[in-house]
Write an enzyme that holds these catalytic residues in place. Structure first.
Site, PDB file in Angstrom:
ATOM      1  N   LYS A 173      34.552  20.972 -52.845  1.00  0.00           N
ATOM      2  CA  LYS A 173      34.022  20.101 -51.221  1.00  0.00           C
ATOM      3  C   LYS A 173      34.966  19.525 -50.593  1.00  0.00           C
ATOM      4  O   LYS A 173      35.773  19.471 -50.597  1.00  0.00           O
ATOM      5  CB  LYS A 173      33.795  18.967 -52.721  1.00  0.00           C
ATOM      6  CG  LYS A 173      32.879  17.876 -51.527  1.00  0.00           C
ATOM      7  CD  LYS A 173      32.954  17.633 -50.517  1.00  0.00           C
ATOM      8  CE  LYS A 173      34.647  16.383 -49.881  1.00  0.00           C
ATOM      9  NZ  LYS A 173      34.870  16.554 -48.855  1.00  0.00           N
ATOM     10  N   SER A 226      45.133  12.472 -48.612  1.00  0.00           N
ATOM     11  CA  SER A 226      46.120  11.742 -48.038  1.00  0.00           C
ATOM     12  C   SER A 226      46.451  10.602 -49.574  1.00  0.00           C
ATOM     13  O   SER A 226      45.600  10.905 -51.014  1.00  0.00           O
ATOM     14  CB  SER A 226      45.607  10.304 -47.317  1.00  0.00           C
ATOM     15  OG  SER A 226      44.283  10.163 -47.778  1.00  0.00           O
ATOM     16  N   CYS A 281      50.766  18.632 -44.267  1.00  0.00           N
ATOM     17  CA  CYS A 281      51.387  17.743 -45.293  1.00  0.00           C
ATOM     18  C   CYS A 281      53.416  18.225 -45.574  1.00  0.00           C
ATOM     19  O   CYS A 281      53.388  17.531 -45.829  1.00  0.00           O
ATOM     20  CB  CYS A 281      51.004  18.617 -46.568  1.00  0.00           C
ATOM     21  SG  CYS A 281      50.756  20.299 -47.140  1.00  0.00           S
TER      22      CYS A 281
END
Ligand code: NAD
Length: 497
Positions: A173, A226, A281
């Site tokens: 996904k 996140s 990140c």
């Protein structure tokens, strides 16, 4: 309008949903596609296809699976330009950076090509008299991946090539902000000879994610995104008895020691803070300037931030592209406003950047703050944009304390010429990935990627040896053959002699 659907059982799958999301080209601000949002039923359909495909795929020899991966690797190389342009068109990052991220994903495919070697178990002859013992690693079943917008090729490729090489089937996904790359990768994997149903892509939002969490036929979930969502995924997948690794957000520090090579530190920081518009990140978003290096460091950084070349990702001259969406752009600018209100000194203000002839692209300039303090929100929270905060520390110990006290623990680096300092830092810093004179210490594919503290929930990092462990379960066999062994009943806990 182009409609992006799903990829299930080797073909495009329409699904049943009427809900869709908008996909933008961040460089123009124009909508480029509409993406279908899968319903729970659509996800369940993809999982049942993957469950069926697992029966045959898990029985294929590791060599067979490796050969499909070799072919997939060739096809990614052949389609590198096409894939890179897809990344640029939906994410916005500059072409060279997008290509580099694709290569980092490709390296995981290369690693997974070695699966026959990686799946070898251990064997001990004679653990007891005439008793042998060996272990093997077997696939889990259907695995799922839920990925963020910032690396539409690389992060999914941290997951599915290894899961599939290990004999699992996969449902991905991807982020609804840039879903096209995953669809193209699914097509290429099929072309490489992967049987239909082994790799499936469902597009969507929370509804699709919740369907993954609640589907009993999914054995393991890998998540990157996140921290609040990572925690949600970790808790709920565990509740539903799934294996889970959930990588979260970051606030990566770069400690700059007074003895360092200043040019090297400044150039390293420019790429690490403003590359990909800070939407990485492993981006460096905090510099801890130790002692007397602070003034020259800020002066040199400011000059370079002011002259950053900002423009569309496909323009070869651009060093930094736009942000991914208008909402994200507003959020990042909002953080700059907060920093100003909190009393940090805004040395370079990129909030009002306007590109000639381009009013709607999601652009902002690089921002640089000095005198940031540890109680400020711009220090504590992840901004995920081209905003670098300088915090001043009087010595190495204070710098180390700052890093270790922060809630996130993804990446960190130190610039120093002193071996003792570098060594002490590597052993004492509480962070998962550490660079010494390396600004973005992203581990290569045959090592593993993962942070500490609130940057990773779970206990296995991604790709490399930890990836193989995550996507397989261990079985240990103890055996003897009956010849010459007396077979009286034994009622005591067996011990080996
Ligand atoms: P995000 O958490 O908003 O989204 C990640 C995924 O979760 C997407 O697929 C999204 O559809 C889904 N999602 C979003 N909200 C959800 C909800 N309420 N319930 C269920 N699912 C939901 O992250 P993002 O904005 O796409 O990506 C940026 C974040 O990812 C940053 O925090 C960044 O640090 C992090 N990130 C971490 C790593 C790492 O390795 N630690 C790598 C890349 C990005």
């Amino acid at each position: 309008m182009n409609l992006i659907q799903h990829f299930v059982d080797g073909k495009v799958f329409k699904g049943t949903s009427k809900r869709t999301g908008k996909v933008f080209d961040p460089s123009t601000g124009e909508q480029s596609s509409e993406v279908s949002f899968a319903t729970t039923n659509d996800v369940n359909e993809a999982v049942s296809v993957a469950k069926k495909a697992f029966i045959d795929w898990s029985q294929k020899t590791p060599l067979f699976r490796a050969r499909v991966l070799f072919k997939f690797k060739e096809l990614i190389e052949k389609n590198s330009d096409k894939l890179t342009k897809i990344i640029v068109s939906e994410h916005g990052k500059v072409y060279g950076d997008a290509q580099g991220s694709l290569t980092r994903g490709l390296e995981v495919v290369e690693f997974a090509c070695g699966i026959p070697q990686l799946l070898k178990g251990e064997f001990t002859e004679n653990v007891g008299t005439n008793v042998d013992s060996w272990s093997m690693r077997q696939p889990l079943g259907v695995c799922a991946g839920i990925t963020p917008f910032n690396f539409p090729a690389m992060v999914p490729m941290w997951m599915f090539p290894i899961a599939i090489a290990c004999g699992n089937t996969f449902v991905l996904k991807p982020s609804e902000k840039d879903p096209s790359c995953s669809m193209k990768l699914a097509e290429l994997f099929l072309e490489a000879g992967l049987p239909p149903g082994v790799f499936n892509v469902v597009n969507g939002d929370k509804e699709a994610v919740d369907a993954i969490i609640n589907n009993k036929d999914i054995a393991a979930v890998s998540f990157v995104g996140s921290t609040p969502i990572a925690k949600y995924i970790y808790e709920n997948c565990a509740k539903n008895e799934k294996r889970v690794q959930a990588l979260g957000g970051a606030k990566n520090h770069c400690v700059v020691m007074p003895d360092c090579d200043l040019d090297q530190a400044v150039n390293g920081l420019m790429g690490a803070a403003y590359g990909s518009a800070g939407e990485r990140c492993m981006a460096q978003s905090v510099v801890v300037a130790v002692g007397k290096i602070a003034d020259p460091l800020v002066k040199n950084l400011a000059k370079k931030v002011e002259s950053l070349k900002i423009g569309p990702g496909l323009d070869k001259k651009s060093e930094m592209g736009p942000l991914v969406t208008k909402q994200h752009l507003e959020k990042v600018k909002g953080y700059v406003d907060i920093g100003v209100k909190e009393g940090a000194k805004l040395i370079v203000d990129g909030r009002n950047l306007k590109l000639k002839g381009n009013k709607k692209g999601f652009y902002m300039g690089g921002c640089l703050f000095d005198h940031v303090k540890k109680n400020m929100r711009i220090y504590k929270e992840e901004i995920f944009g081209p905003v670098l905060s300088v915090v001043r520390a009087k010595d190495y110990e204070e710098a180390l304390r700052l890093v270790n006290d922060h809630e996130f623990g993804n990446g960190v680096s130190i610039f120093t010429r002193d071996g003792d300092t570098g060594r002490s830092f590597a052993s004492n810093v509480k962070i998962g990935m550490v660079g010494i004179n390396i600004p973005i210490p992203v581990p290569v594919a045959f090592h593993s990627f993962g942070g500490w503290k609130r940057s990773l929930f779970g206990d296995q990092h991604m790709h490399g040896p930890e990836g193989v462990r995550f996507y397989t379960k261990l079985k240990t066999i103890t055996s003897r053959w009956p010849s010459g062994i007396k077979s009286d009943p034994e009622f005591i806990m067996p011990t080996m002699k």
